[in-house]
Design an enzyme around this catalytic site. Structure first.
Site, PDB file in Angstrom:
ATOM      1  NE  ARG A  47       0.149   1.672   3.408  1.00  0.00           N
ATOM      2  CZ  ARG A  47       1.117   2.569   3.610  1.00  0.00           C
ATOM      3  NH1 ARG A  47       2.356   2.188   3.770  1.00  0.00           N
ATOM      4  NH2 ARG A  47       0.833   3.847   3.641  1.00  0.00           N
ATOM      5  CB  ALA A  49       0.365   7.020  -3.767  1.00  0.00           C
ATOM      6  NE  ARG A  90      -6.185   0.936  -1.983  1.00  0.00           N
ATOM      7  CZ  ARG A  90      -5.477   1.488  -0.993  1.00  0.00           C
ATOM      8  NH1 ARG A  90      -4.189   1.278  -0.909  1.00  0.00           N
ATOM      9  NH2 ARG A  90      -6.064   2.284  -0.114  1.00  0.00           N
ATOM     10  CD  GLN A 197      -3.380   2.769   6.617  1.00  0.00           C
ATOM     11  OE1 GLN A 197      -4.034   3.043   7.636  1.00  0.00           O
ATOM     12  NE2 GLN A 197      -3.956   2.643   5.429  1.00  0.00           N
ATOM     13  CG  ASP A 238      -3.050   8.202  -1.574  1.00  0.00           C
ATOM     14  OD1 ASP A 238      -3.010   8.737  -0.439  1.00  0.00           O
ATOM     15  OD2 ASP A 238      -2.679   7.032  -1.781  1.00  0.00           O
ATOM     16  CG  ASN A 248      -2.537  11.724   2.350  1.00  0.00           C
ATOM     17  OD1 ASN A 248      -1.875  10.957   1.659  1.00  0.00           O
ATOM     18  ND2 ASN A 248      -2.296  11.915   3.636  1.00  0.00           N
TER      19      ASN A 248
HETATM   20  C1  LIG Z   1       3.714   8.004  -0.008  1.00  0.00           C
HETATM   21  S1  LIG Z   1       2.059   8.298  -0.232  1.00  0.00           S
HETATM   22  C2  LIG Z   1       1.312   7.155   0.844  1.00  0.00           C
HETATM   23  C3  LIG Z   1      -0.164   7.435   1.008  1.00  0.00           C
HETATM   24  O1  LIG Z   1      -0.910   6.250   0.716  1.00  0.00           O
HETATM   25  C4  LIG Z   1      -1.626   5.902   1.886  1.00  0.00           C
HETATM   26  O2  LIG Z   1      -2.852   5.281   1.636  1.00  0.00           O
HETATM   27  P1  LIG Z   1      -2.971   3.655   1.758  1.00  0.00           P
HETATM   28  O3  LIG Z   1      -2.249   3.262   3.007  1.00  0.00           O
HETATM   29  O4  LIG Z   1      -4.473   3.429   1.805  1.00  0.00           O
HETATM   30  O5  LIG Z   1      -2.350   3.112   0.489  1.00  0.00           O
HETATM   31  C5  LIG Z   1      -1.832   7.226   2.580  1.00  0.00           C
HETATM   32  O6  LIG Z   1      -2.817   8.002   1.927  1.00  0.00           O
HETATM   33  C6  LIG Z   1      -0.467   7.813   2.425  1.00  0.00           C
HETATM   34  O7  LIG Z   1      -0.346   9.173   2.663  1.00  0.00           O
END
Ligand SMILES: CSC[C@H]1O[C@H](OP(=O)(O)O)[C@H](O)[C@@H]1O
EC number: 5.3.1.23
Length: 347
Positions: A47, A49, A90, A197, A238, A248
């Site tokens: 996960r 971006a 996604r 996260q 994101d 985000n």
């Molecule tokens: C380096 S950008 C990471 C960005 O992605 C995360 O979302 P997810 O954990 O659902 O993939 C989150 O928005 C982070 O800021």
């Protein structure tokens, strides 16, 4: 972070660090088929971006390797189908679409009719995307570190670290670079409900690097700022639109409003692959809605009555007036973003 690879290409397969098991277990998923990568992206085993962009690129390369087409036309058609399946995993992080589009454009540009050469070309492109992201993050760190005071407390939300990228991180890349420059950094990490996260990944990453970190629940951020314990906020992204609106992790918008209320800088860190200047504003960004069990259950146990209605958007949109500056791998953009972002993207 002591080099814990988010993903690695080994003997013709992609091995993905299963982030759903962190911080308790460090296990890799061996992806021998592109559909395993699709599943890993959907369930957030991989996960972040930039990381899902790189994983999708390797998914295309892995899919290509499994094909035995009659010729180039059949091969290209099959790759285009695999690309659609990867992009459907996604919708919000533009990096996934960006990586797949870059691979497809390269494929369409090839004049060879050799399917084996096309397979090698796609794998080389996936490696390049992964390598370039790591280099981008280090440049984001270099540009961002200059904005960080010598003694500072930074609030961050979700995980925009090495685990969300090919390594080093975007928001956490700035924090790492400032720490490595000898600055006295203290990080406050939002746990980031519902998938945690921040608690599971950011706190773990920063402790691996001996960067002082304090964990808080999301609803504590406002009071932390009111107590004067935060000097600035830095988050990842994101998708960033032409006017500087930022999609985000859910909860980012709330933090941005709180930062504005408390007169704190709110920085966004992102590589060029996160920008979508085809979209005029954040209202056009597709926001992923996820399974209600992520909200109604915690560690597999119900924390809400059965049958309760749930709203579970995985992202929100922070309007550009709340964004102090956007730190990229080509420099720092400040308002008006409609002017400063194209200048960086076209650099
Ligand atoms: C380096 S950008 C990471 C960005 O992605 C995360 O979302 P997810 O954990 O659902 O993939 C989150 O928005 C982070 O800021």
């Amino acid at each position: 972070m002591r080099h814990m690879e988010t993903m690695r290409w080994v003997d013709g397969c992609l091995e993905i660090l299963d982030q759903t098991l962190l911080p308790g277990k460090t296990e890799y998923i061996k992806c021998e088929h592109y559909t395993t990568i699709c599943d890993a992206i959907r369930r957030l085993s991989v996960r972040g971006a930039p990381a899902i962009g790189a994983a999708a690129a390797y998914g295309l390369a892995l899919g290509a390797a499994s094909l035995s087409p009659a010729g180039k036309a059949e091969f290209v058609s099959a790759i285009e189908q695999i690309a659609r399946e990867l992009c459907d995993t996604r919708p919000t992080a533009i990096n996934l679409q960006w990586a797949v589009d870059r691979m497809l454009q390269l494929l369409h540009e090839q004049t060879t009719d050799s399917v084996e050469v096309l397979k090698e070309t796609l794998l080389a492109a996936a490696h390049a995307i992964y390598r370039e992201d790591l280099a981008s993050n280090r440049r984001i760190g270099e540009f961002g570190e200059k904005l960080i005071p010598p003694n500072v407390s930074i609030l961050t939300h979700c995980n925009a670290g090495a685990l969300a990228t090919a390594g080093f991180g975007t928001a956490l890349g700035v924090i790492r670079a400032a720490h490595q420059a000898g600055k006295n950094i203290h990080v406050y990490a939002d746990e980031t409900r519902p998938l945690l996260q921040g608690a599971r990944l950011t706190a773990w990453e920063l402790m691996q690097d001996n960067i002082p970190v304090t964990l808080l629940t999301d609803n504590m951020a406002g009071y932390l700022m009111a107590c004067g314990k935060v000097d600035l906020v830095i988050v990842g992204a994101d998708r960033i639109t032409a006017n500087g609106d930022v999609a985000n992790k859910i909860g980012t918008y709330s933090v941005a409003v709180l930062a504005k209320e408390h007169g704190l800088p709110f920085y966004v860190a992102a590589p060029m692959s996160t920008f979508d200047l085809n979209l005029a504003g954040g209202q056009e960004i597709p926001i992923e809605n996820r399974d209600e069990r992520e909200v109604t259950h915690f560690a597999g146990h119900p924390v809400a009555p059965a049958g309760v209605k749930v709203w579970n958007p995985a992202f929100d949109v922070t309007p550009h007036p709340l964004v102090t500056a956007i730190i990229t791998d080509r420099g720092v953009a400040r308002p008006p973003y409609t002017k400063t972002l194209p200048a960086l993207v076209d650099k």
